[in-house]
Structure formats: structure tokens, C-alpha cells
Design an enzyme around this catalytic site. Structure first.
Site, PDB file in Angstrom:
ATOM      1  N   LYS A   1       0.902  -1.345   0.202  1.00 42.06           N
ATOM      2  CA  LYS A   1       0.096   0.087   0.033  1.00 42.06           C
ATOM      3  C   LYS A   1       0.831   1.249   0.124  1.00 42.06           C
ATOM      4  O   LYS A   1       1.850   1.191   0.641  1.00 42.06           O
ATOM      5  CB  LYS A   1      -0.992  -0.018   1.276  1.00 42.06           C
ATOM      6  CG  LYS A   1      -2.020  -1.110   1.364  1.00 42.06           C
ATOM      7  CD  LYS A   1      -2.964  -0.869   2.388  1.00 42.06           C
ATOM      8  CE  LYS A   1      -3.991   0.468   2.323  1.00 42.06           C
ATOM      9  NZ  LYS A   1      -4.944   0.392   2.953  1.00 42.06           N
TER      10      LYS A   1
ATOM     11  N   GLU B   1     -19.484  -8.450   9.193  1.00 39.04           N
ATOM     12  CA  GLU B   1     -20.361  -7.785  10.005  1.00 39.04           C
ATOM     13  C   GLU B   1     -21.501  -8.961  10.511  1.00 39.04           C
ATOM     14  O   GLU B   1     -22.024  -8.669  11.681  1.00 39.04           O
ATOM     15  CB  GLU B   1     -21.225  -6.825   9.152  1.00 39.04           C
ATOM     16  CG  GLU B   1     -20.361  -5.542   8.985  1.00 39.04           C
ATOM     17  CD  GLU B   1     -19.445  -5.621   7.462  1.00 39.04           C
ATOM     18  OE1 GLU B   1     -19.008  -4.563   7.335  1.00 39.04           O
ATOM     19  OE2 GLU B   1     -19.636  -6.725   6.981  1.00 39.04           O
TER      20      GLU B   1
ATOM     21  N   ARG C   1     -25.673  -5.261   5.950  1.00 40.43           N
ATOM     22  CA  ARG C   1     -25.100  -6.579   5.481  1.00 40.43           C
ATOM     23  C   ARG C   1     -25.334  -7.532   6.557  1.00 40.43           C
ATOM     24  O   ARG C   1     -25.307  -8.918   6.423  1.00 40.43           O
ATOM     25  CB  ARG C   1     -23.577  -6.516   5.378  1.00 40.43           C
ATOM     26  CG  ARG C   1     -23.222  -5.546   4.255  1.00 40.43           C
ATOM     27  CD  ARG C   1     -21.815  -5.044   4.488  1.00 40.43           C
ATOM     28  NE  ARG C   1     -20.667  -6.170   4.129  1.00 40.43           N
ATOM     29  CZ  ARG C   1     -19.990  -6.376   3.025  1.00 40.43           C
ATOM     30  NH1 ARG C   1     -20.218  -5.786   1.989  1.00 40.43           N
ATOM     31  NH2 ARG C   1     -19.002  -7.470   3.133  1.00 40.43           N
TER      32      ARG C   1
END
Length: 641
Positions: free
Chosen positions: A285, A371, A399
């Protein structure tokens, strides 16, 4: 005005068609120019930086090797798609990212044929790419489905559900696992690159196919055993045993920044009949921008910044952010209550749970992008006597709705839901807007639903949730900073289902739920100036309703307006249902509900979004005046005077 970077090769590549005309040895320069262009663009617009920098070479390689847009490229989450947008005809608008009328910060079908599938939530890419692949296969059309999924998104079960059903797609499905955390792979070097090229080569796959035909003449049991042995041996060397078990041909790990490694492997995969294939690439990243490399978390999403110094544009100091008020309040309450614990789904800083975790690390749980698991995990904690707080963005809690219903509400377990990003969220647009939580929670039996009007109310609601053990309770709060209200040292335990009147009047009553309270007060000032005495009530609760307060205000006022930062089906709908059941509208009372429009609103400045939604003070005033004018000529004249 800053001069744009010098990018002579990139200037010749407006789309992947021109990219494919380049020689392989030109791709390194193109990638460097693409990275420079992206850094400069994000410095002027703000947005996601580190993730896009990490996939520059991968983006170049995919578009160079595969036939996009006929091959459907799906970026998981989509926040790493800025280099992709630059290469697919949108470079001239790249500095409008996340601004009103500009490019979305995620992939978006209406933006480009190169965005075949919109994504801003995670872990959907493999399912979508599989759908594209199977549709082409069933219709005997060319074209692959290519999913690029990060290792973080692989923590969600949906990715594995898709992989478990992918076998029928065969070589039409390619999954590229972008591992930027080194969480799966051993260090990548020349040997692993060589092995990846070898096991994806036509020679190896040809020998594998020949051997497979030979062993098929043996018994089924022996055939299966030899196949498993080959997969296991290859997996031991390359690390892909798990993916092989899910039905994928695994290739990797390879260096995602080395085009000399990437291009041959992608070409091998493109040309093979083997599949589905998973290519494991390891990236960094923030690659190529030292400030992002040194602090990947701080440069994941950034405001405008100075490219040379890395210094970010600082917003003016103001009230604390709502998520920090929640995190600090919960951490303080947990000092004297060992039952309090906090759960987040890969959003510790975004929800304020990072502050709780710093004070109480043993009682803080980041479950990753999971979740559903997080909610049921909280239910288990609650069933065992703990006081769990599931701190999840409104848009992400969607979700886990079945778990909220089945595992929490039906069993009446005291899970506390801290719902961040309630209402409109500005630059992240409709995919991250918290529009539906009032509606989808307030319909559930046993559920208590609160909405904080300001930071002090949020602190009170956090304390109220701690002390509420009779069932599930939720409280919602917006993105951004509070309004500047002081937070009392001693918190108040709110009476469940009771609102408060913050301003007394006689003709108009505004029933506000949540952070529109300040706009309701401004509207009341304007109405008072027009001679219309106005009551403003902070309802605090969408469920249970303060029925006594509602009945009183409806009997004593001519016009009642409900205002909320949520979709239809929320406070307004529940107030109207109660009023209808009780006959409170039978005598000519004028009731209007103000809520988010029945549309998905595009990204913009939050104030402009609420203006477009019709939920700012001028629209509240206009709603009142129209209600009066429509129903009473006398009042119309008064209001116009």
C-alpha cells in the site's frame, strides 16, 4: 496554480486500446507516470491514496494482457480504482474525484463501460465476476470475469461462498488476490516468481493435462488420490492449498510491482484452458510515495495534501468528531464496568473503537470485514452476561440484517448497536449513506432505536445503552464533527421512549429526530419572524415513540412536521401510523413528514446533499408555509405578510 506532472507516455494512452499497442519494455515508464498522475490528482481532490498506489502495476498489467471491457474487470470495494479510471478514458476528469458532479470514488456502472459492476462495499467481486463469466459461457460469448480482491476483503464469508460455487466457470473466471499485508504469503522473490511462471505455463499445464488423461484410465480412487497429491505438492511449494480445496488453480505468490513477473503469468492464465484460476500477488500500500509507504493507515484516505512535503490540508479546529465522542465515552464508562466490550468490523478508527481499544485492549474486538459474524458474536457475548457494543456503520450493518433479526431481536438479547455514519455522508456518496437504519430497525419487535441530536446527546445515549439490559438497543449518529455542545461530566440515563421539548410554541410543531435539530431550530426562528409560533421537539426515540408527547403536540398545534435523516418508513411513518390509529388527524390537523428522497443521492458536500434532499431550514419553513397556505387562506395571508 500547480503545474501538472510531465507524463509523455501516459499522454498517448487514453484507453486500454492504446496501452496494448505499447512494447512490454515501455510499461515500466507508463506505470511510473501513472503513479505520478494519481498522486497529483488525489493531492488536489482528496480521496483514497494508499490502496490505489499499491495496484498501479497490476492495473497496467491487467489492461495490457486482458481484453477489457469485453473481459469484465471487477475491483473489490473499488477504492483502489483511481489508476484504472485514469487508463479508461476518465483522466480528464480525475481531479473531480468525490466532488459534486465529478467522478465517483468507487467503480460505477453509469460512468464507464470499463466499470461493469459498481462496488463500494467489500467482498462482492468474485460473485459478480462469476456472474459475468457464467453469462458469457451460457450464451457462448467470449469474455472472462476478472475479480481483484484484497486480502482484507477475503475476511468476509461471501468471498468464500463465491469461490465454492465457481468451478463451473472454468477458465472464464480469474481471481486476483491482492495481498498488501503479507498476511498470507511468504516473502516474494525470484524463486516464487519462477515457480508462478512455471505452474501457469502452457508446458506445465500441458504435461498436467496429459498426466490427467493417463491416470483417468486408472481406478477413480487412484485418480483422485494422484490429483490431490499433485495439488498438495504444488500447494506446499506455492502456498495455495486452501484455494485448491475451493476448486481454484492457484498461481503465486508473485511480486505485484514487478511487471516482468506479472505480464508472463497473466498471459499464461489468459491463454490456458485451466480454471478457474486464482493469482496471488503481493503488493505494498502506498507504493512509490514515501509518506504513504511509511504510514499506510494515515494515507489510506486523505484530504487535499502537498505532494512534496506530504502535509495534509488541515480543517479548522472545531468540536470533536461524533465517533470520537462515542469511543471516549464508552472507554470511560468501561473503567467501572467490566462487562462493557466493543466490536467493530474493520473500522476501528472510523467508529471510535480504536479509542476504546487503547484503554481496554482485552475487551475490544475487530472481527474484520465480517459484519454478520460480528453481530452474532455480540449476541453470544450478551447471552453470557456481557454488555457488547457492536459499532458498525449504518450502511455496513445492512449486511448483517438477518443476524440482527434472528440472533438478536427474536431472542431479545441486549446487544448495543452504535450506528455511525447515519444520514448522508458527503464524498462517499450513496453506497455509504446511512439512509435506511431507522426503517429497518424500528420495524423490529423488542428493538429500541435512538438518534443523537448533538454530541452531548450521543454521550447520554451511550450511557443509556450501557444501562439498558432489557433487550437490543441502537443509537445512530452522523459522520463529522458535533455542533459544539459541551458534554456534561455527569451523564444522564434517558427514559426509554421519551423525547424533550427544546422550544415552546403554539401553532407549528417540528418533531426532529437526530442531527437535523439545529436546522429545525433555525426554521423555528424564521417561522417566529413570520408570526408563526413554533414548538421544536427532539424526539430522541424512533422506537418506542413518545406517544404522550406526540398526542399533546398534535392536539395543541395546527401543523406538525416530522424531520429525520432517513428514508421513508422511519419516524414520520411511525408517527402517522400512531396518529391514524388514535384518530389524531380526524379534526383537520395538518401533518407533513420530511425525510430523505426516494433516490440514491450522488456524492457532494454534505450541506449541498441535505439541500438537495430538502432537509435544511429553508425547506422546513417552506413545508410549513405550504401546509398552511394549502389548508387556510387566512393563514396564507398572515404567512405572506
Amino acid at each position: 496554480m500547480n503545474q501538472k506532472p510531465h507524463t509523455p507516455l501516459l499522454d498517448q494512452v487514453p484507453t486500454p486500446d492504446e496501452l496494448r499497442d505499447l512494447e512490454p519494455e515501455q510499461l515500466r515508464q507508463l506505470a511510473d507516470e501513472l503513479r505520478t498522475e494519481m498522486i497529483d490528482a488525489v493531492s488536489t481532490s482528496g480521496g483514497h491514496l494508499g490502496s490505489g498506489l499499491g495496484v498501479v502495476e497490476l492495473t497496467v498489467a491487467i489492461h495490457y494482457v486482458f481484453n477489457t471491457p469485453d473481459d469484465k474487470l471487477v475491483w473489490d470495494v473499488g477504492h483502489q480504482c483511481y489508476p484504472h479510471k485514469i487508463l479508461t478514458g476518465r483522466r480528464d476528469r480525475i481531479r473531480t474525484l468525490r466532488q459534486g458532479g465529478g467522478l465517483s470514488g468507487f467503480t460505477k456502472r453509469t460512468e464507464s463501460e470499463y466499470d461493469p459492476f459498481g462496488a463500494a462495499h467489500s467482498s462482492t467481486s468474485i460473485s459478480a465476476a462469476l456472474g459475468f463469466a457464467m453469462a458469457n459461457k451460457l450464451n457462448d460469448k467470449p469474455g472472462r470475469g476478472i475479480a481483484v480482491i484484497g486480502d482484507g476483503a477475503m475476511s468476509a464469508g461471501m468471498a468464500y461462498e463465491a469461490m465454492n460455487n465457481a468451478e463451473q466457470a472454468g477458465n472464464r473466471l480469474v481471481v486476483i488476490l491482492n495481498d498488501n499485508d503479507m498476511s498470507i504469503a511468504p516473502p516474494v522473490g525470484g524463486l516464487s516468481a519462477y515457480l508462478a511462471r512455471m505452474v501457469s505455463s502452457s508446458e506445465y499445464l500441458g504435461l498436467r493435462s496429459l498426466a490427467s488423461k493417463a491416470v483417468k484410465k486408472m481406478s477413480r480412487r487412484m485418480h483422485q488420490g494422484i490429483r490431490k497429491a499433485e495439488e498438495y505438492t504444488r500447494g506446499m511449494v506455492t502456498g495455495g492449498t486452501l484455494f485448491e480445496e475451493l476448486g481454484f488453480y492457484y498461481v503465486g505468490p508473485i511480486d505485484g510491482h514487478n511487471l516482468d513477473h506479472l505480464i508472463p503469468v497473466l498471459e499464461n492464465v489468459r491463454d490456458t484452458s485451466e480454471g478457474p484460476v486464482l493469482i496471488h500477488v503481493v503488493t505494498q500500500k502506498g507504493k512509490g510515495y514515501k509518506y504513504a509507504e511509511e504510514s499506510a493507515d494515515k494515507y489510506h484516505g486523505v484530504p487535499k495534501f502537498d505532494v512534496v512535503t506530504g502535509e495534509k490540508k488541515k480543517s479548522a479546529a472545531g468540536p470533536p468528531a461524533y465517533q470520537n465522542v462515542f469511543g471516549d465515552t464508552l472507554a470511560k464508562l468501561a473503567e467501572t464496568d467490566s462487562r462493557i466490550c466493543a466490536i467493530t468490523a474493520a473500522m476501528p478508527s472510523g467508529t471510535g473503537v480504536d479509542r476504546f481499544a487503547k484503554a481496554h485492549p482485552e475487551r475490544s474486538f475487530d472481527v474484520g470485514i465480517a459484519e454478520q459474524h460480528g453481530v452474532t458474536f455480540a449476541a453470544g457475548l450478551a447471552a453470557q452476561g456481557m454488555r457488547p457494543f457492536a459499532a458498525i456503520y449504518s450502511t455496513f450493518l445492512q449486511r448483517a440484517y438477518d443476524q440482527v433479526v434472528h440472533d438478536v431481536a427474536i431472542q431479545n438479547l441486549p446487544v448495543r448497536f452504535a450506528i455511525d455514519r447515519a444520514g448522508l455522508v458527503g464524498a462517499d456518496g450513496c453506497t455509504h449513506a446511512g439512509a435506511f437504519d431507522i426503517t429497518y430497525l424500528a420495524t423490529l419487535p423488542n428493538m429500541v432505536v435512538m438518534a443523537a441530536a448533538d454530541e452531548a446527546e450521543l454521550a447520554h445515549m451511550t450511557y443509556t445503552a450501557v444501562e439498558y439490559d432489557d433487550g437490543p438497543i441502537a443509537f445512530r449518529y452522523p459522520r463529522g464533527n458535533g455542533v459544539g455542545v459541551a458534554i456534561p461530566d455527569t451523564l444522564e440515563k434517558l427514559e426509554i421512549g421519551k423525547g424533550r421539548v427544546v422550544r415552546e410554541g403554539t401553532k407549528v410543531a417540528i418533531l426532529s429526530l437526530g442531527a437535523r435539530l439545529e436546522e429545525a431550530k433555525k426554521a423555528a426562528d424564521t417561522l417566529e419572524a413570520k408570526g408563526l409560533s413554533t414548538t421544536v421537539a427532539d424526539m430522541r426515540f424512533a422506537k418506542p415513540l413518545d406517544e404522550d408527547l406526540i398526542a399533546k403536540l398534535m392536539r395543541e398545534h395546527e401543523v406538525v412536521i416530522t424531520v429525520e435523516e432517513g428514508a421513508i418508513g422511519g419516524l414520520g411513518a411511525h408517527v402517522l401510523t400512531y396518529a391514524s390509529d388514535e384518530g389524531l388527524t380526524d379534526s383537520g390537523l395538518k401533518v407533513r413528514t420530511m425525510r430523505l428522497p426516494d433516490t440514491f443521492q450522488d456524492h457532494d458536500d454534505p450541506a449541498k446533499q441535505y439541500d438537495e434532499a430538502g432537509l435544511n431550514a429553508p425547506q422546513i419553513v417552506d413545508t410549513v408555509l405550504k401546509a398552511l397556505k394549502h389548508n387556510s387562506a387566512g393563514v396564507a395571508e398572515e404567512a405572506s405578510a
